[in-house]
Design a protein around this motif. Structure first.
Motif, mmCIF file in Angstrom:
data_model
loop_
_atom_site.group_PDB
_atom_site.id
_atom_site.type_symbol
_atom_site.label_atom_id
_atom_site.label_comp_id
_atom_site.label_asym_id
_atom_site.label_seq_id
_atom_site.Cartn_x
_atom_site.Cartn_y
_atom_site.Cartn_z
ATOM 1 N N ILE A 60 0.799 -1.222 0.000
ATOM 2 C CA ILE A 60 0.000 0.000 0.000
ATOM 3 C C ILE A 60 0.836 1.279 0.000
ATOM 4 O O ILE A 60 0.643 2.146 -0.857
ATOM 5 C CB ILE A 60 -0.992 0.002 1.191
ATOM 6 N N PRO A 61 1.767 1.485 0.944
ATOM 7 C CA PRO A 61 2.397 2.804 1.046
ATOM 8 C C PRO A 61 3.274 3.182 -0.132
ATOM 9 O O PRO A 61 3.521 4.375 -0.358
ATOM 10 C CB PRO A 61 3.220 2.708 2.338
ATOM 11 N N PHE A 62 3.727 2.193 -0.917
ATOM 12 C CA PHE A 62 4.646 2.500 -2.012
ATOM 13 C C PHE A 62 4.042 2.213 -3.386
ATOM 14 O O PHE A 62 4.766 2.213 -4.389
ATOM 15 C CB PHE A 62 5.958 1.739 -1.815
ATOM 16 N N GLY A 63 2.744 1.983 -3.444
ATOM 17 C CA GLY A 63 2.065 1.830 -4.731
ATOM 18 C C GLY A 63 2.627 0.700 -5.569
ATOM 19 O O GLY A 63 2.751 0.831 -6.786
ATOM 20 N N ARG A 64 2.913 -0.439 -4.935
ATOM 21 C CA ARG A 64 3.555 -1.534 -5.659
ATOM 22 C C ARG A 64 2.665 -2.776 -5.691
ATOM 23 O O ARG A 64 1.888 -3.033 -4.767
ATOM 24 C CB ARG A 64 4.897 -1.887 -5.014
ATOM 25 N N VAL A 65 2.814 -3.535 -6.767
ATOM 26 C CA VAL A 65 2.195 -4.844 -6.899
ATOM 27 C C VAL A 65 3.304 -5.836 -7.225
ATOM 28 O O VAL A 65 4.109 -5.607 -8.145
ATOM 29 C CB VAL A 65 1.117 -4.862 -8.002
ATOM 30 N N TYR A 80 3.450 2.630 -8.971
ATOM 31 C CA TYR A 80 2.763 3.800 -9.521
ATOM 32 C C TYR A 80 2.306 4.698 -8.384
ATOM 33 O O TYR A 80 2.443 4.359 -7.199
ATOM 34 C CB TYR A 80 1.579 3.361 -10.386
ATOM 35 N N ASP A 81 1.760 5.852 -8.715
ATOM 36 C CA ASP A 81 1.313 6.833 -7.727
ATOM 37 C C ASP A 81 -0.075 6.450 -7.222
ATOM 38 O O ASP A 81 -1.098 6.924 -7.712
ATOM 39 C CB ASP A 81 1.278 8.228 -8.350
ATOM 40 N N LEU A 96 -7.855 -6.134 -11.185
ATOM 41 C CA LEU A 96 -8.634 -4.988 -10.744
ATOM 42 C C LEU A 96 -8.236 -4.686 -9.302
ATOM 43 O O LEU A 96 -8.212 -5.587 -8.465
ATOM 44 C CB LEU A 96 -10.125 -5.281 -10.845
ATOM 45 N N ILE A 97 -7.923 -3.427 -9.025
ATOM 46 C CA ILE A 97 -7.351 -3.017 -7.746
ATOM 47 C C ILE A 97 -8.252 -1.994 -7.077
ATOM 48 O O ILE A 97 -8.698 -1.034 -7.713
ATOM 49 C CB ILE A 97 -5.948 -2.399 -7.947
ATOM 50 N N THR A 98 -8.514 -2.190 -5.776
ATOM 51 C CA THR A 98 -9.116 -1.129 -4.977
ATOM 52 C C THR A 98 -7.978 -0.265 -4.435
ATOM 53 O O THR A 98 -7.177 -0.711 -3.620
ATOM 54 C CB THR A 98 -9.954 -1.697 -3.818
ATOM 55 N N ASP A 99 -7.923 0.964 -4.896
ATOM 56 C CA ASP A 99 -6.838 1.883 -4.585
ATOM 57 C C ASP A 99 -7.391 3.017 -3.721
ATOM 58 O O ASP A 99 -8.262 3.770 -4.163
ATOM 59 C CB ASP A 99 -6.246 2.426 -5.898
ATOM 60 N N TYR A 100 -6.896 3.127 -2.499
ATOM 61 C CA TYR A 100 -7.407 4.136 -1.564
ATOM 62 C C TYR A 100 -7.322 5.544 -2.145
ATOM 63 O O TYR A 100 -8.210 6.375 -1.939
ATOM 64 C CB TYR A 100 -6.612 4.054 -0.265
ATOM 65 N N GLY A 112 2.717 -3.867 -16.840
ATOM 66 C CA GLY A 112 2.788 -3.083 -15.614
ATOM 67 C C GLY A 112 2.025 -1.774 -15.686
ATOM 68 O O GLY A 112 2.078 -0.969 -14.749
ATOM 69 N N GLN A 113 1.282 -1.548 -16.767
ATOM 70 C CA GLN A 113 0.533 -0.307 -16.922
ATOM 71 C C GLN A 113 -0.708 -0.318 -16.024
ATOM 72 O O GLN A 113 -1.459 -1.286 -15.994
ATOM 73 C CB GLN A 113 0.106 -0.101 -18.376
ATOM 74 N N VAL A 114 -0.906 0.787 -15.304
ATOM 75 C CA VAL A 114 -2.067 0.954 -14.434
ATOM 76 C C VAL A 114 -2.899 2.115 -14.953
ATOM 77 O O VAL A 114 -2.373 3.188 -15.244
ATOM 78 C CB VAL A 114 -1.631 1.232 -12.978
#
Length: 304
Positions: A60-65, A80-81, A96-100, A112-114
């Motif tokens: 979560i804190p570094f925007g990584r998968v 990513y940001d 599919l990602i739930t991104d806060y 790796g494109q978001v």
């Protein structure tokens, strides 16, 4: 709590740990808000398996998968940001990602494109989406937690239909977090972290919900987070404040208590392995992935 039949207690073993090359202890906006400014090198969440047996997790804190293979080797898939949390596959090529920070996002795992998937509701930003699950008809259920809690019980549960229609099912939840469905999909289970419980949400034939009730009550400093269900309909509950994973029967009685190591924060769970009987849990405190072998296979996950 009193139980006629005490649960079996087992220790979670470590499968793999985030390699040092991916760890840089630093402060961040996320750490300021969630770790009182303490330097943090990762916070793992959102475990989900692909058809080849690779495990994907978010940081979560570094925007990584990351992708973790069957041998426990890690590969950075995307950075990513954002603040990615829960994940499910849309199809073999797309998560599919739930991104806060950004809402619902989609990740092409090859490139790796978001990019955005659903970032707003009627131009209003979400409070902070958290977790998600598909049913067999392609409906997507997801939670919008934000900073809600007992002081502000206005967290939301949504359903996004394949047609694009977005239904607000609940808007009075003190911290909606993990979601999963019963085997017949007549009930949705909803982790209510800051209420330290799990709600039972009946899904009615006309698309509405009614007679929502409290199914399970936990205790301790931080309540239920990620959820999963097995083929017998037992509910698996990650409880980060205790470092436990509960396995609950139909009466919400623990039949298994899976314990993480000292100081563990067991945030989320996913079934994997050839027969889906191995349960994996993210330990966000240590950046580990833990596991235990269970006696019943997990429910297969649906896609869009």
């Amino acid at each position: 709590m009193f139980f006629l039949h005490p649960p079996q207690v087992r220790e979670l073993a470590r499968f793999t740990s985030l390699p040092q090359r991916f760890r840089t202890r630093t402060t961040s906006a996320w750490a300021d808000a969630n770790r009182a400014g303490r330097p943090t090198d990762c916070f793992l969440e959102g475990p989900v398996f692909d058809r080849q047996g690779n495990l994907y997790v978010t940081d979560i804190p570094f925007g990584r998968v990351f992708r973790i293979d069957a041998n426990g080797e890690w590969t950075l898939v995307a950075e990513y940001d954002g603040e990615p949390n829960g994940m499910k596959f849309l199809d073999d090529a797309t998560l599919l990602i739930t991104d806060y920070k950004n809402g619902l996002m989609q990740l092409d795992i090859a490139s790796g494109q978001v990019r955005g998937y659903l970032e707003r509701r009627n131009t209003e930003r979400f409070r902070g989406v958290n977790d998600l699950v598909f049913d067999r008809s392609g409906n997507l259920y997801f939670t919008d937690q934000g900073q809600t809690g007992l002081h502000d019980p206005t967290g939301r549960l949504y359903r996004l239909r394949p047609s694009g229609q977005l239904d607000l099912l609940l808007s009075n939840v003190p911290s909606p977090n993990g979601v999963c469905l019963s085997p017949d999909e007549s009930v949705l289970y909803l982790a209510v972290t800051r209420g330290n419980c799990v709600w039972r949400v009946p899904l009615l034939a006309d698309g509405s919900v009614a007679k929502v009730s409290q199914f399970f009550t936990s205790y301790g400093p931080s309540g239920p987070d990620g959820l999963a269900a097995d083929m017998e309909g037992r509910l698996v509950v990650a409880n980060p404040g205790l470092g436990y994973v509960w396995v609950l029967n139909a009466r919400a009685e623990p039949v298994w208590v899976l314990r993480g190591p000292e100081g563990a924060s067991t945030t989320n769970v996913a079934f994997g392995g050839a027969d889906r009987r191995r349960l994996f849990a993210t330990d966000s405190t240590h950046g580990d992935v833990l596991y235990a072998d269970l006696d019943v296979a997990g429910l297969p996950l649906h896609r869009r």
